[in-house]
Design a protein around this motif. Structure first.
Motif, short mmCIF file in Angstrom:
data_model
loop_
_atom_site.label_atom_id
_atom_site.label_comp_id
_atom_site.label_asym_id
_atom_site.label_seq_id
_atom_site.Cartn_x
_atom_site.Cartn_y
_atom_site.Cartn_z
N ASP A 114 0.89 -1.26 -0.06
CA ASP A 114 -0.21 -0.11 0.02
C ASP A 114 0.93 1.34 0.01
O ASP A 114 2.06 1.15 0.73
CB ASP A 114 -0.77 -0.18 1.41
CG ASP A 114 -1.57 1.13 1.48
OD1 ASP A 114 -2.50 1.66 0.57
OD2 ASP A 114 -1.43 1.93 2.47
N ASP A 117 -0.27 5.08 0.48
CA ASP A 117 -0.73 6.22 1.78
C ASP A 117 -0.52 5.47 3.26
O ASP A 117 -1.55 4.51 3.24
CB ASP A 117 -1.93 6.73 1.43
CG ASP A 117 -2.33 7.48 0.22
OD1 ASP A 117 -1.52 8.35 -0.05
OD2 ASP A 117 -3.14 6.93 -0.63
N GLY A 118 0.33 5.95 3.80
CA GLY A 118 0.23 5.54 5.37
C GLY A 118 1.17 4.30 5.60
O GLY A 118 1.64 3.75 6.72
N THR A 119 1.75 3.82 4.10
CA THR A 119 2.26 2.69 4.52
C THR A 119 3.97 2.85 3.75
O THR A 119 4.86 2.67 4.37
CB THR A 119 2.08 1.42 3.66
OG1 THR A 119 0.75 1.04 4.33
CG2 THR A 119 2.85 0.42 3.59
N GLU A 138 0.03 10.34 5.57
CA GLU A 138 -1.13 10.56 4.74
C GLU A 138 -2.03 11.38 5.58
O GLU A 138 -3.28 11.57 5.50
CB GLU A 138 -1.86 9.21 4.71
CG GLU A 138 -2.29 8.60 6.29
CD GLU A 138 -2.68 7.19 6.06
OE1 GLU A 138 -3.47 6.83 4.94
OE2 GLU A 138 -2.59 6.59 6.93
N ASN A 169 -1.34 -0.50 6.06
CA ASN A 169 -1.47 0.09 7.33
C ASN A 169 -2.74 0.32 7.96
O ASN A 169 -3.23 0.95 8.97
CB ASN A 169 -0.78 1.59 7.10
CG ASN A 169 -1.53 2.75 6.37
OD1 ASN A 169 -2.02 2.38 5.34
ND2 ASN A 169 -2.09 3.54 7.26
N SER A 170 -4.07 -0.16 7.02
CA SER A 170 -5.11 0.32 7.39
C SER A 170 -6.17 -1.05 7.10
O SER A 170 -5.91 -1.92 6.52
CB SER A 170 -5.60 1.57 6.86
OG SER A 170 -6.12 1.12 5.56
N ASP A 184 -6.36 -2.58 3.77
CA ASP A 184 -5.38 -3.48 3.27
C ASP A 184 -5.90 -5.10 3.88
O ASP A 184 -4.93 -5.92 3.66
CB ASP A 184 -3.98 -3.43 3.71
CG ASP A 184 -3.64 -1.79 3.28
OD1 ASP A 184 -3.66 -1.74 2.10
OD2 ASP A 184 -3.07 -0.88 3.91
CA LIG Z 1 -3.14 3.15 3.52
#
Ligand SMILES: [Ca+2]
Ligand SMILES: [Ca+2]
Lengths: 330, 330
Positions: free
Chosen positions: A61, A63-65, A69, A253-254, A257
């Protein structure tokens, strides 16, 4: 051909490559150990769990990974900035939401326009233009825009430990892919230079496109049609459609995923004993980055975190596991 | 890691690789010369037209370009054979067209059912099943079915000179892709072993798919929905969507490849001087394969052939240019 040169270079660079410790920005934590153990287990020729190089597919992933984000997905910041820069050609926007808020730089106002408003913002900034016009606009934005809180360029807000992980995997003959809810055409502008991931290994959300000859020039036009959302159930579908084989390693990260992690790691039957690694980046560092999980509107990590223990997924604690978050500017 | 071993192996294999003449099954013709000249021009470090390895993308059509396509596209033969093998579970088919004809092995009867009939045949044999069920059925078919005229396995009817071209391009750091009207899931079953092209570098026609957990097992199901046809204008669109950059070389055999050849080779503006190569396989050998072009129902080559001269595309004359058509069975 160049093969001789390649050989000589390879020999030349052999010793340092062997000597270098992988993942230098990772603390010597259980997360780091789990990653290194896994990679050695599948990549070492002598390991009983050795996996052929062609099967070493890793999907991440974005965004955020791989990059931050917060306070909003960076692609939304791009979209709003893009609407601003197009405002003079679209005078009607100044009095119409969600454009009015976007032009005023009022992100809360844009968000208040709901999903329909966001669709309008994305359609205006991402579609009904040629592919080249779009990628030029992203490139220009990356070169000029700054994150409102850190003052950094957005592509400087990637995670140094994850850059090292991508590199470490490639050194061990993994093919690294992005599989992200972000727009595929957006990410491809910077993925190669930023992550070392070429365009053809970037999988993301998309809209339809058409081909036409414009004054004798072959042209791709992005359309505001048939959106594909590469999130949740969409991720394993996109992996199947685009990559065509099951990853050996997946990182996210979320909850977006969750299905990718399931698809990657859950054995299909008793005979399916190939080791697989699932990895979750947990945002725990309010000081150096942001801290959020179960209750967050962006990057909500709830169900996937709850399943992590049962599934054996590695939960990376950014605060505890990472010596450094973003790269040090050169 | 294995790097030391890699280096040693690389050095070990250096000399033979340099010594081997490329494209041994190609006659010493203008076509062969045009290909070799082009590859040396873009790959040689010292060439003024040198192109970075990351930009060396080559895309090839499959049917009629990498393997034969007569008397009907091989995937249609698969679909008909598949319907036959499913007939006992579908007793109503025995009295309903197009299934009745398919079960009787009457290809003309199937064709007579028109586009609608073909859609039914493809839906029955390609959708509403799991991805694994589908690929198993293709694998089984490849291992058992024989071409009605040559008696060969279908995957033995690839073109030896094109296998050598793919290999030659990869030796020169090209990344080789299939971009074909054939079904992506169908081609991926054999593309890696047959062509050395991994699943993620196979682009083709597709249907929608969904992800679901079936008794705790992550499962991809192929649906009879949202067909994408990777032909004509669809090819540059698929290249854009899947690969994300313009090829340096494209090869095809029919008007279905016209737009891919245009997209690849036509300069975008005055500054666009990077050399590009377009390649058309012309079926001229009625004795060793088949001869057809402007009037053919399968693999019609008319407009693309007419443009070849003006565009500088290399037209490969199978009879004249190829020493051998299909590989010699070992
Ligand atoms: Ca993400
Ligand atoms: Ca063809």
């Amino acid at each position: 051909m160049n093969r001789l040169l390649q050989c000589l270079l390879a020999v030349f660079f052999c010793s340092p490559a062997i000597a270098a410790e992988p993942l230098p920005s990772w603390n010597d934590s259980p997360s780091r150990k789990a990653i290194v153990d896994f990679v050695e287990r599948v990549a070492n020729q002598d390991s009983p769990d050795h996996v052929a190089a062609s099967q070493r597919i890793a999907t991440f992933d974005n965004d955020g990974t791989l990059w931050s984000e917060q306070p909003v997905y960076f692609q939304l910041s791009f979209a709003i900035d893009r609407v601003k820069s197009m405002a003079s050609e679209n005078p009607q926007w100044i009095s119409t939401e969600p454009f009015k808020s976007a032009i005023a730089g009022d992100i809360q106002g844009v968000m208040a326009s709901g999903k329909e408003g966001l669709v309008q913002i994305f359609a205006a900034s991402h579609a009904n233009m040629t592919a080249d016009e779009f990628s030029d606009s992203v490139r220009h934005w990356l070169e000029t825009a700054k994150h409102p809180q850190t003052g950094k360029r957005y592509h400087e807000m990637v995670y140094q430990p994850m850059l090292e992980l991508l590199e470490y995997l490639r050194e061990n003959d993994f093919k690294t892919f992005i599989v992200s809810g972000g727009g595929v055409d957006f990410m491809r502008v910077f993925a190669e230079q930023t992550y070392g991931i070429p365009p053809e290994q970037v999988v993301g959300s998309s809209v339809a496109a058409k081909f036409e000859m414009v004054e004798g020039v072959p042209t791709i036009v992005k359309l505001a049609q048939n959106p594909f959302v590469d999130d949740k159930e969409g991720k394993p579908v996109a992996i199947y459609q685009h990559i065509g084989r099951r990853p050996l390693l997946a990182g996210g990260n979320s909850d977006g995923d969750l299905q990718m992690l399931q698809y990657t790691t859950i054995p299909r039957d008793q005979a399916d004993t190939t080791p697989r690694l699932g990895l979750i980046v947990h945002h725990t560092d309010a000081e150096r980055e942001w801290a959020y999980d179960r209750e967050s509107h962006i990057g909500k990590l709830n169900e996937a975190w709850s399943q992590a223990n049962q599934r054996g997924w590695v939960v990376v604690d950014m605060k505890r596991d990472w010596k450094q978050i973003h790269p040090v500017r050169k």
